[in-house]
Scaffold this active site. Sequence first.
Site, PDB file in Angstrom:
ATOM      1  N   THR A  27       0.934  -1.226  -0.129  1.00  0.00           N
ATOM      2  CA  THR A  27       0.100   0.060  -0.102  1.00  0.00           C
ATOM      3  C   THR A  27       1.008   1.255   0.123  1.00  0.00           C
ATOM      4  O   THR A  27       2.084   1.105   0.183  1.00  0.00           O
ATOM      5  CB  THR A  27      -0.894   0.122   1.189  1.00  0.00           C
ATOM      6  OG1 THR A  27      -0.165   0.394   2.429  1.00  0.00           O
ATOM      7  CG2 THR A  27      -1.674  -1.164   1.401  1.00  0.00           C
ATOM      8  N   VAL A  83       7.450  -2.158   7.160  1.00  0.00           N
ATOM      9  CA  VAL A  83       7.389  -0.890   7.202  1.00  0.00           C
ATOM     10  C   VAL A  83       7.991  -0.368   5.827  1.00  0.00           C
ATOM     11  O   VAL A  83       9.100  -0.352   5.618  1.00  0.00           O
ATOM     12  CB  VAL A  83       7.952  -0.451   8.544  1.00  0.00           C
ATOM     13  CG1 VAL A  83       8.024   1.162   8.396  1.00  0.00           C
ATOM     14  CG2 VAL A  83       7.414  -0.662   9.797  1.00  0.00           C
ATOM     15  N   LYS A  84       7.348   0.510   5.219  1.00  0.00           N
ATOM     16  CA  LYS A  84       7.604   1.241   4.120  1.00  0.00           C
ATOM     17  C   LYS A  84       8.337   2.506   4.281  1.00  0.00           C
ATOM     18  O   LYS A  84       7.855   3.440   5.025  1.00  0.00           O
ATOM     19  CB  LYS A  84       6.330   1.362   3.124  1.00  0.00           C
ATOM     20  CG  LYS A  84       6.844   0.600   1.535  1.00  0.00           C
ATOM     21  CD  LYS A  84       5.384   0.946   0.721  1.00  0.00           C
ATOM     22  CE  LYS A  84       5.670   0.953  -0.755  1.00  0.00           C
ATOM     23  NZ  LYS A  84       4.394   1.119  -1.464  1.00  0.00           N
ATOM     24  N   ILE A  85       9.786   2.571   3.899  1.00  0.00           N
ATOM     25  CA  ILE A  85      10.410   3.752   4.232  1.00  0.00           C
ATOM     26  C   ILE A  85      10.754   4.410   2.995  1.00  0.00           C
ATOM     27  O   ILE A  85      11.540   3.606   1.998  1.00  0.00           O
ATOM     28  CB  ILE A  85      11.803   3.346   5.100  1.00  0.00           C
ATOM     29  CG1 ILE A  85      11.352   2.748   6.590  1.00  0.00           C
ATOM     30  CG2 ILE A  85      12.748   4.470   5.207  1.00  0.00           C
ATOM     31  CD1 ILE A  85      10.843   3.686   7.481  1.00  0.00           C
TER      32      ILE A  85
END
Length: 224
Positions: A27, A83-85
Amino acid sequence: MKFFVDTANLDEIREAADMGVLDGVTTNPSLVKEEGNVDFHEHVFRICEIVDGDVSAEVTATDFDGMMDEGRTLHQIHDNVVVKIPLIKDGIKALRALDEEGIRTNCTLCFSPTQALLAAKAGADYISPFIGRIDDISSDGMTLIDEIVQIYDNYGFDTEILAASIRHPTHVKRAALAGADVATMPFETLTKLLNHPLTDNGLQRFLDDWEAYKEARKAEAGME
Ligand code: E4P
């Protein structure tokens, strides 16, 4: 190759999961916005309940401390949350720090091989090169995948290459040929992977012949 759907839409995720070929979900803030008035964390949890695989949820802070806080909170939602960074200086620092805390990460917005090299060195679990957006500016997104595959192979990095911003089945085919570990695609693209007119025509011919065969058997039985 793992297949992820690139959507925050629960119906699409359910339908993809029902196909039995879904390995995860990605997402981003724009995709969450499309779902209207939903609570982000609750929504991520609902996605995790549908799909048995990694679910990427993105931080929106752009400073190290903010990314760490959001990363830890997202990580608490479910074991499958990744976790998207974003691929910026503080993001690289956060990738390393989150890795040291045992929090898995997906480094997003990658547009160059050297960015991908930095992300792998920082311990990212996934790198997301955005193929379609590179094609959009008349460059070749797939070259980026080829180069990252080669660089990661040269040095034995474990970071998984997640081909993102996929727009059509040819992107999926070329990412698979290049050796990307994952393709994340819109649900519509996933269904398009099925399409071939010869399959449809061939099936119709088999079904027609089967009907004719049954009719002939019936007629012969009637004559006995
Ligand atoms: C990847 O994780 C991103 O969410 C996504 O693939 C971006 O795709 P787009 O360029 O079609 O927005």
